[in-house]
Motif scaffolding. Structure first.
Motif, PDB file in Angstrom:
ATOM      1  N   ALA A 181       0.818  -1.213   0.000  1.00  0.00           N
ATOM      2  CA  ALA A 181       0.000   0.000   0.000  1.00  0.00           C
ATOM      3  C   ALA A 181       0.850   1.261   0.000  1.00  0.00           C
ATOM      4  O   ALA A 181       0.312   2.372  -0.095  1.00  0.00           O
ATOM      5  CB  ALA A 181      -0.924   0.003   1.217  1.00  0.00           C
ATOM      6  N   GLN A 185      -6.490   1.975  -0.790  1.00  0.00           N
ATOM      7  CA  GLN A 185      -5.374   1.117  -1.166  1.00  0.00           C
ATOM      8  C   GLN A 185      -5.019   0.164  -0.033  1.00  0.00           C
ATOM      9  O   GLN A 185      -4.633  -0.990  -0.272  1.00  0.00           O
ATOM     10  CB  GLN A 185      -4.158   1.977  -1.536  1.00  0.00           C
ATOM     11  CG  GLN A 185      -2.964   1.182  -2.051  1.00  0.00           C
ATOM     12  CD  GLN A 185      -3.283   0.388  -3.302  1.00  0.00           C
ATOM     13  OE1 GLN A 185      -3.963   0.886  -4.205  1.00  0.00           O
ATOM     14  NE2 GLN A 185      -2.817  -0.852  -3.360  1.00  0.00           N
ATOM     15  N   SER A 199      -4.918  -3.833  -0.366  1.00  0.00           N
ATOM     16  CA  SER A 199      -3.706  -4.587  -0.050  1.00  0.00           C
ATOM     17  C   SER A 199      -3.983  -5.703   0.942  1.00  0.00           C
ATOM     18  O   SER A 199      -3.387  -6.780   0.867  1.00  0.00           O
ATOM     19  CB  SER A 199      -2.638  -3.641   0.511  1.00  0.00           C
ATOM     20  OG  SER A 199      -2.246  -2.688  -0.462  1.00  0.00           O
TER      21      SER A 199
END
Length: 473
Positions: A197, A215, A219
């Protein structure tokens, strides 16, 4: 260390080889009351003859549901693992024993023999795992107050962002390790998630942008699902993963991955954290204290640094007559105040009118003196007044050179000296109790700053006069 991918591997192993079969015999390490939590003496009696119906997992907890209660619950701890005789064995990084081909393996705590001849063994070299018996495993899991399962129960984007908003003061690494937030994420999985990330492990959750939060969720899914997909076989993890380089710390030297990124190691949230500072940057003001305990090494270094600073202050105080006196120190301000008041008194003696106010109001000498007086919490009523010498009713028939209390000039000067001494003592005492100078700056900083300046002057190169007309320097 077994985390969600390794525990899911164990669940699938038991699902394939033990579910639907009857426990014909078993061997229990009855002497180990640490691994068997209050059931080492009764485990064989409670489980022998039962048929396992299914295998379940929530986070790092694993349990086998039998045809009747009680049911065994397992937590693999740091080195716990299940093995099936004749099957390939999972291998933890840097684990003592448990991987040799002999049967039963070393450090076996529980050995099961099923009615079809299948044999299973649970090993735990470091004995941090736990085996329990529960009549209702699902209630036991609910009472554990675990968060969402990182594989099967990952919240949607809106719910995930809402959960992060509730924990915006947490450190990113500490949040991922918190099992009440997301169950199953451990140290290496958390580092891998943050690496992919591009988030520094010390970043505060509140400092993350909305795109970074999205993100982070992506992840979590990619790392956990990717590791489970290859059945926790680290040899099949992508070569770009941080996992392949985080274990190189023990070998020493500089660690660089295949992309040329340097991998560094720091203690965050009480755990050794691997990250790539070039892509996992820490913006100014976004660093937070770890929620976990501080390591012994960090604590010792902090105490050593504080002791060194205190020694510098004490040494400077001894050289300066017992006190670190600077241009804005309480002593310096007191001396300047004394000189100004003496000048005012002299002007009064010469017949110049000095404007004042009712007793208790301030006599404004200058902005600096007013600020220092307010900082020390003193009023001019404690300092004495400089007045015209008129009586309270204003009916005095002759001018008398007296002080504010009707005393003679000499007595007034003595009182002023005593008041100045008292004011200086109070100011010094108050500033020392607060660890500050009169201008609000830290005394320790001023002392260390002077020490640094002195050292800088000593290191400065000497300049020689090379002008032939003036001779040698």
């Amino acid at each position: 260390m077994p985390e969600l991918p390794e525990v899911e591997h164990a669940r699938r192993l038991l699902q394939r080889h033990l579910v639907g079969k009857l426990v014909r015999s078993m061997t229990v390490d009855v002497a180990d009351d640490k691994v068997f939590e209050e059931c080492s003496k009764t485990f064989e009696k409670m489980i022998l003859g039962k048929r396992f119906m299914s295998a379940h997992r929530k986070g790092k907890l694993l349990w086998l549901e039998a045809d009747r209660a009680p049911h065994p619950i397992f937590h693999l701890g740091m080195t716990g693992a299940f093995f099936i005789r004749g099957e390939e064995r999972i291998r933890y990084v840097d684990t003592r024993g448990g991987h040799e081909s002999s049967w039963p393996p070393r450090f076996t705590k529980l050995r099961l023999q099923m009615d079809d001849g299948t044999e299973a063994a649970y090993t735990d070299p470091r004995r941090f795992g736990r085996i329990r018996l529960s009549d209702d495993p699902r209630k036991f899991i609910a009472d554990s107050k675990l968060g969402f399962d990182a594989l099967n129960e990952l919240p949607d984007e809106a719910a995930f962002l809402e959960e992060l908003e509730k924990r915006k003061r947490s450190v990113s690494k500490a949040l991922l390790l918190d099992q009440s937030f997301g169950a199953g994420i451990g140290n290496w999985v958390a580092d891998e998630i943050l690496f992919q990330a591009r988030i520094h492990p010390q970043r505060l959750v509140g400092s993350l942008s909305e795109s970074e939060k999205r993100q982070l969720r992506l992840s979590i899914h990619n790392v956990v699902a990717g590791a489970v997909k290859v059945d926790a076989d680290s040899n099949k993890y992508p070569r770009s993963w941080l996992f392949h380089y985080r274990w190189s710390k023990a070998k020493g030297g500089r660690v660089v991955n295949e992309e040329g990124l340097e991998i560094r190691f720091e203690t965050v949230a009480g755990r050794t954290s691997a990250f790539a500072p070039k892509v996992q940057k820490l913006p100014f003001g976004s660093q937070g204290d770890s929620d976990g305990p501080v390591s012994k090494k960090e604590s010792a270094n902090k105490k050593k640094k504080n002791k060194k600073n205190i020694d510098v202050v004490e040494k400077a105080g001894e050289e300066g007559g017992g006190e670190a006196v600077s241009g804005n120190s309480p002593v310096g301000n007191m001396r300047r105040r004394s000189r100004r008041l003496a000048a005012l008194q002299q002007d009064e003696d010469e017949g110049e009118e000095v404007k004042g106010g009712p007793r208790g109001n301030e006599v404004k000498v200058c902005d600096e003196d007013e600020e220092s007086t307010q900082e020390a919490g003193l009023a001019d009523s404690d300092m004495g007044e400089v007045g015209t010498g008129e009586s309270e009713e204003g009916n005095a028939k002759e001018e008398v050179d007296v002080g504010p209390s009707g005393k003679s000039e000499e007595e007034s000067e003595d009182d002023d000296d005593e008041n100045l001494t008292m004011i200086g003592a109070l100011a010094v005492q108050r500033m020392e109790s607060r660890g500050e100078n009169a201008d609000g700056s830290s005394r320790r900083q001023s002392v260390t700053g002077r020490v640094a300046a002195r050292r800088k002057r000593k290191r400065a190169p000497k300049v020689f006069n090379t002008n032939p007309r003036r001779g040698k320097a």
